[in-house]
Design an enzyme around this catalytic site. Structure first.
Site, PDB file in Angstrom:
ATOM      1  CB  SER A  98      13.481   1.224  72.369  1.00 34.80           C
ATOM      2  OG  SER A  98      12.773   2.316  72.713  1.00 34.80           O
ATOM      3  CE1 TYR A  99      12.822   6.784  72.759  1.00 34.04           C
ATOM      4  CE2 TYR A  99      13.785   8.246  73.674  1.00 34.04           C
ATOM      5  CZ  TYR A  99      12.665   7.771  73.615  1.00 34.04           C
ATOM      6  OH  TYR A  99      12.017   8.595  74.540  1.00 34.04           O
ATOM      7  N   GLY A 100      16.539   5.147  68.312  1.00 34.08           N
ATOM      8  CA  GLY A 100      17.158   4.674  67.351  1.00 34.08           C
ATOM      9  C   GLY A 100      16.729   3.790  66.676  1.00 34.08           C
TER      10      GLY A 100
END
Length: 370
Positions: A98-100
């Site tokens: 989920s990073y971004g």
């Protein structure tokens, strides 16, 4: 007994012996040209079957425009930062699917995949890199197979055949308890299929941590790590209980936000706040941190270290693996200075007493369960 340790070109070859004779250095110019690592890379700690550096680097900022101001123009320096870390013995990198933000969702994993594949340094260093990624408990991930598919997508983005540590990013026990069992079974399935070498969790409180440990153990899957917000700003009752449980069960604590999003760097004051959402949080907490920041500064000056290095070293001294975020060469170099030394017991007590004297604490992650 003699010990010979050889390193790639970026480090140094050292011969140690119990002999009373001291080896002479024949050429001063040779010593001048040697590149000494910032800490000794053979110092490794265990996370299940894996040997990792005593500190890892977090990559939450890689792709996050909202909180960290990421721009794709930063990618070149991020790659140099990654190379610097690996060449100096850091082999643990934490990320998440989920990073971004927005269209950049998954960008952190993609960048790590690119940087690993393009790393031109020593092959053994590259092969020893351990990626710990977290799989989001999105509401549409309702079956074990959907969680396995998430793992496969992460493998594609990181360009790996196997992930080092596959972690459940948060528990759904607080709001969707029926989903939780499917996610746990998904962790079991990805481990059994060999998609991950080890399994961990993130943002699990004491009660849920014990439950998932027992559930996985009954299925032959060891729970190897528990990632939790852990710093001098986050040493509340839950954190200490989690640490005790992990110590008793052989689970390694991975400490995220060891610098309290930057509040424990000494770079900010109530009149000098970061922009964006962090500034709002800092405005609430910083005015009450004077006792803690003063103690950090005092020890840093005595040790000839920076405030950040002392704060990170506190996490290491407590037996956790901190994963401070990095997005520049300067930050990586400073963080590396947290390694190769250790606070004394008196210094640890001084810092913890100062933390208790500071009335404000870090806001607890809303996803952490009891």
């Amino acid at each position: 007994m003699a010990l010979l340790i050889s390193y790639p070109a970026s480090t140094v070859c050292i011969s140690c012996s119990t002999s009373s004779q001291n080896p002479a250095i024949s050429s001063p110019s040779l010593l001048k040209n040697l590149k000494i690592p910032r800490f000794w890379p053979w110092q490794k700690v265990k996370i299940g079957p894996l040997g990792v550096s005593p500190m890892g680097f977090g990559t939450w900022a890689w792709g996050n425009q909202l909180l960290w101001g990421y721009q794709e123009s930063m990618d070149n320096e991020l790659q140099q930062t990654f190379n610097l870390a690996v060449e100096n013995g850091i082999n643990l990198f934490d990320t998440a699917d989920s990073y971004g933000t927005g269209k950049l969702n998954g960008q952190s994993e993609k960048l790590l995949g690119k940087f690993i594949s393009e790393f031109e340094g020593n092959k053994q260093l590259r092969d020893n890199i351990v990626i710990a990624t977290k799989f989001a408990a999105y509401p549409w991930r309702l079956t074990p197979n959907q969680f396995v598919d998430a793992c496969k997508s992460s493998l594609d983005r990181i360009r790996l055949d196997q992930i080092g540590i596959g972690q459940l990013h948060w528990s759904t026990a607080n709001y969707a308890p029926l989903q939780e069992r499917a996610l746990w079974d998904g962790l079991v399935a990805m481990y059994d299929k060999g998609l991950v070498r080890a399994v961990g969790v993130s943002n699990y409180g004491p009660k849920q941590l014990l439950k998932i440990h027992d559930y996985l153990k009954a299925r032959g899957v060891p729970l190897c790590s528990a990632q939790v917000q852990f710093s001098l700003l986050s040493i509340g009752k839950d954190q200490l209980e989690i640490k005790d449980i992990c110590d008793s069960l052989g689970i390694r604590v991975i400490a995220y936000s060891p610098l309290g999003l930057g509040m424990l760097t000494g770079k900010y004051t109530p009149s000098n706040l970061p922009s964006g959402p962090r500034g709002l949080l800092f405005r609430q907490i910083l005015p009450g941190l004077e006792p803690l920041l003063n103690s950090l500064k005092e020890i840093a000056q005595r040790r000839r270290k920076t405030i950040s290095q002392v704060a990170i070293n506190w996490c290491i001294s407590k037996g956790t693996i901190p994963i401070p975020g990095v997005k520049s060469i300067k930050q990586a170099e400073e963080n590396l200075g947290a390694l190769g030394w250790q606070l004394t017991s008196d210094e640890l007590l001084q810092l913890e007493y100062a933390a208790l004297e500071s009335p404000r604490k870090m806001v607890q992650n809303i996803f952490q369960t009891r």
